[in-house]
Design a protein around this motif. Structure first.
Motif, PDB file in Angstrom:
ATOM      1  N   THR A  79      18.184  21.815   3.787  1.00 39.00           N
ATOM      2  CA  THR A  79      19.446  22.533   3.915  1.00 39.00           C
ATOM      3  C   THR A  79      20.027  22.252   5.287  1.00 39.00           C
ATOM      4  N   SER A  80      21.320  21.926   5.315  1.00 42.55           N
ATOM      5  CA  SER A  80      22.013  21.635   6.562  1.00 42.55           C
ATOM      6  C   SER A  80      23.382  22.296   6.526  1.00 42.55           C
ATOM      7  N   LYS A  81      23.626  23.189   7.478  1.00 42.57           N
ATOM      8  CA  LYS A  81      24.919  23.869   7.601  1.00 42.57           C
ATOM      9  C   LYS A  81      25.313  24.571   6.304  1.00 42.57           C
ATOM     10  N   GLY A  82      24.355  25.207   5.658  1.00 40.91           N
ATOM     11  CA  GLY A  82      24.639  25.955   4.447  1.00 40.91           C
ATOM     12  C   GLY A  82      24.827  25.125   3.198  1.00 40.91           C
ATOM     13  N   VAL A  83      24.458  23.845   3.273  1.00 43.10           N
ATOM     14  CA  VAL A  83      24.590  22.942   2.131  1.00 43.10           C
ATOM     15  C   VAL A  83      23.210  22.379   1.799  1.00 43.10           C
ATOM     16  N   GLN A  84      22.855  22.403   0.532  1.00 41.09           N
ATOM     17  CA  GLN A  84      21.592  21.809   0.085  1.00 41.09           C
ATOM     18  C   GLN A  84      21.803  20.306  -0.061  1.00 41.09           C
ATOM     19  N   SER A 138      18.374  24.416  -4.356  1.00 42.99           N
ATOM     20  CA  SER A 138      18.343  25.861  -4.182  1.00 42.99           C
ATOM     21  C   SER A 138      19.425  26.534  -5.011  1.00 42.99           C
ATOM     22  N   ASP A 185      20.447  29.345  -4.261  1.00 47.17           N
ATOM     23  CA  ASP A 185      21.151  30.166  -3.290  1.00 47.17           C
ATOM     24  C   ASP A 185      22.316  29.437  -2.620  1.00 47.17           C
ATOM     25  N   GLU A 186      22.375  28.130  -2.737  1.00 50.51           N
ATOM     26  CA  GLU A 186      23.432  27.354  -2.080  1.00 50.51           C
ATOM     27  C   GLU A 186      24.557  27.062  -3.060  1.00 50.51           C
ATOM     28  N   ALA A 187      25.790  27.219  -2.606  1.00 49.83           N
ATOM     29  CA  ALA A 187      26.960  26.978  -3.464  1.00 49.83           C
ATOM     30  C   ALA A 187      27.227  25.496  -3.658  1.00 49.83           C
ATOM     31  N   ILE A 205      25.582  21.557  -3.626  1.00 47.85           N
ATOM     32  CA  ILE A 205      24.438  20.650  -3.636  1.00 47.85           C
ATOM     33  C   ILE A 205      25.000  19.242  -3.422  1.00 47.85           C
ATOM     34  N   GLN A 265      27.736  26.424  -9.062  1.00 49.48           N
ATOM     35  CA  GLN A 265      27.457  25.591  -7.908  1.00 49.48           C
ATOM     36  C   GLN A 265      28.274  24.309  -8.035  1.00 49.48           C
TER      37      GLN A 265
END
Length: 109
Positions: A11-16, A41, A43-45, A47, A77
């Motif tokens: 995960t980087s800066k809220g992005v999977q 994930s 949980d991430e919007a 991918i 997502q």
């Protein structure tokens, strides 16, 4: 994964980010899709599938990306693809109109 492809995720800066290294073809497309689904994930919007280190992607690999996008849409997502402009994969993706369905970026940035 397989002898042909490796799947890594972070995960980087809220992005999977899911990076595919190697080759994706009929022999391993389902395994690659399952590996992405396993590490992506919920949980991430967003991918992002990074194909920067993907050397080969046949029609079954492209179909896998379309199916993955459909599945992620059902989960609310978004799927994005990273393919460098000089990648040999870019022409195949454009022939299938994949960029019309899934946003394609040049880099992870």
């Amino acid at each position: 994964m397989t002898a042909y492809a490796e799947v890594d995720a972070w995960t980087s800066k809220g992005v999977q980010v899911v990076r595919i290294s190697g080759e994706v073809d009929l022999t391993n497309a389902v395994e690659v899709r399952d590996a992405i689904s396993h590490v992506a994930s919920v949980d991430e919007a967003v991918i992002v599938v990074d194909l920067t280190e993907t050397a080969y992607l046949d029609s079954s690999g492209i179909a896998m990306l379309f199916r993955l996008a459909e599945r992620l849409t059902q989960s609310r997502q978004e799927l994005r693809i990273v393919v460098p402009p000089d990648s040999p994969l870019r022409a195949a993706l454009e022939l299938t109109d994949l960029p019309q369905t899934i946003p394609v970026q040049h880099t992870l940035e």
